[in-house]
Design a protein around this motif. Structure first.
Motif, mmCIF file in Angstrom:
data_model
loop_
_atom_site.group_PDB
_atom_site.id
_atom_site.type_symbol
_atom_site.label_atom_id
_atom_site.label_comp_id
_atom_site.label_asym_id
_atom_site.label_seq_id
_atom_site.Cartn_x
_atom_site.Cartn_y
_atom_site.Cartn_z
ATOM 1 N N UNK A 97 0.837 -1.198 0.000
ATOM 2 C CA UNK A 97 0.000 0.000 0.000
ATOM 3 C C UNK A 97 0.871 1.245 0.000
ATOM 4 N N UNK A 98 0.565 2.160 -0.913
ATOM 5 C CA UNK A 98 1.303 3.418 -1.018
ATOM 6 C C UNK A 98 0.334 4.572 -0.785
ATOM 7 N N UNK A 99 0.685 5.450 0.144
ATOM 8 C CA UNK A 99 -0.119 6.635 0.455
ATOM 9 C C UNK A 99 0.657 7.893 0.097
ATOM 10 N N UNK A 100 -0.006 8.858 -0.496
ATOM 11 C CA UNK A 100 0.615 10.162 -0.707
ATOM 12 C C UNK A 100 -0.068 11.191 0.181
ATOM 13 N N UNK A 101 0.715 12.103 0.700
ATOM 14 C CA UNK A 101 0.189 13.162 1.554
ATOM 15 C C UNK A 101 -0.268 14.338 0.700
ATOM 16 N N UNK A 102 -0.789 15.359 1.347
ATOM 17 C CA UNK A 102 -1.170 16.588 0.654
ATOM 18 C C UNK A 102 0.065 17.173 -0.021
ATOM 19 N N UNK A 103 -0.102 17.571 -1.285
ATOM 20 C CA UNK A 103 0.955 18.188 -2.097
ATOM 21 C C UNK A 103 2.069 17.211 -2.480
#
Length: 298
Positions: A97-103
């Protein structure tokens, strides 16, 4: 390092030299090595907890009439088998699982060498170990896919499924918003049990449950790959939601119609310029206070 951690890393072939020496010093090291040859032929999709348990219980039952000294080693081996089966089954069903944060944006390579560019505040998940049997990718947010030649898989979202036939395409699934744009090749979009085939330049858009007709897409890639967001006759609320994801801000609106259609663009690296570009066309004013922005129509 704890015994369980050493066994887990051994199963993953991830022990360094120091850890391997510690692993070799385990009292049941030889038993574990013997089990290794058995585990090489073990397949996760054919593993049955019930069968394994019944087999172990039968083996234990058959030793009841034998001298007691044979029972302890057998139980020890059975316990090791249970641990190994459990760890193997767990690791082969575990998703990456890969999560990206804001911006934040990031690039991921899938097991078939296809690449995925993940936009801000998005989640991508897939099973690397079971990719040959289950070629599915789940997505929450937005991603651009560049599919390796000859590969195929499905992108599963809460709003619909995108079937890959070998292509380049963009998928965006946000709250009450589902969009797929084909840039190269062919994709199939299944929504409400109906599939729509998209050729290069074709788009599929659902907003608030309604299908929206779009003009032919002329760009070769989505604008967000170049740190820019473009909009063509989309509700202003979708513009504000994307702005919040790229700049980590929240909007408060005064006399502003969120459903009003907006056509325009804003960059991802200059908040003042971006604010002017989304407010001037609608004759709005704005004021900033740290991460809070007030938009007002006079």
């Amino acid at each position: 390092m704890k015994r369980e951690e050493l066994i887990t890393k051994w199963l993953d072939n991830n022990l360094n030299n120091e850890e391997f020496e510690a692993f070799k010093n385990l009292e049941d090291y030889e038993d574990l090595i013997k089990l290794n040859s058995y585990l090489q032929t073990f397949k996760a999709d054919s593993y049955s907890v019930d069968k394994a348990l019944n087999s172990t219980l039968s083996a234990i039952k058959s030793t009841k009439k034998q001298p007691k000294q044979w029972l302890k080693p057998l139980l020890k081996i059975a316990a090791i088998l249970a641990i190994c089966f459990g760890l193997y089954f767990y690791t082969t069903t575990l998703n990456t699982t890969i999560n990206t944060a804001i911006a934040e944006k990031t690039e991921i390579e899938l097991p078939d060498a296809s690449s995925v560019l993940l936009n801000a505040k998005s989640i991508l998940a897939f099973n690397k170990n079971n990719w040959k049997n289950e070629r599915n990718v789940t997505l929450q947010g937005e991603a651009f896919f560049k599919v390796a030649k000859g590969s195929s898989f499905s992108v599963i979202t809460n709003a619909g499924i995108v079937t890959v036939y070998g292509t380049q395409f963009n998928v965006k699934q946000r709250e009450n918003y589902f969009e797929v744009i084909c840039y190269e090749g062919l994709v199939g979009v299944t929504h409400n049990s109906q599939e729509t085939k998209l050729k290069p330049g074709d788009s599929f858009l659902i907003i608030d449950g309604k299908k929206i007709a779009l003009e032919k897409e002329n760009a070769s890639t989505p604008s967000w790959l170049n740190n820019q967001s473009n909009f063509k006759s989309l509700p202003f609320k979708t513009v504000l939601a994307e702005f919040e994801r790229q700049y980590n801000v929240t909007f408060s609106l005064i006399n502003v119609n969120k459903e009003e259609l907006f056509t325009g663009t804003f960059p991802h690296d200059d908040i003042d310029k971006a604010l002017k570009l989304i407010t001037l066309p609608s004759q709005l004013t704005f004021s900033k206070n740290k991460n809070s922005i007030i938009l007002k129509r006079e």
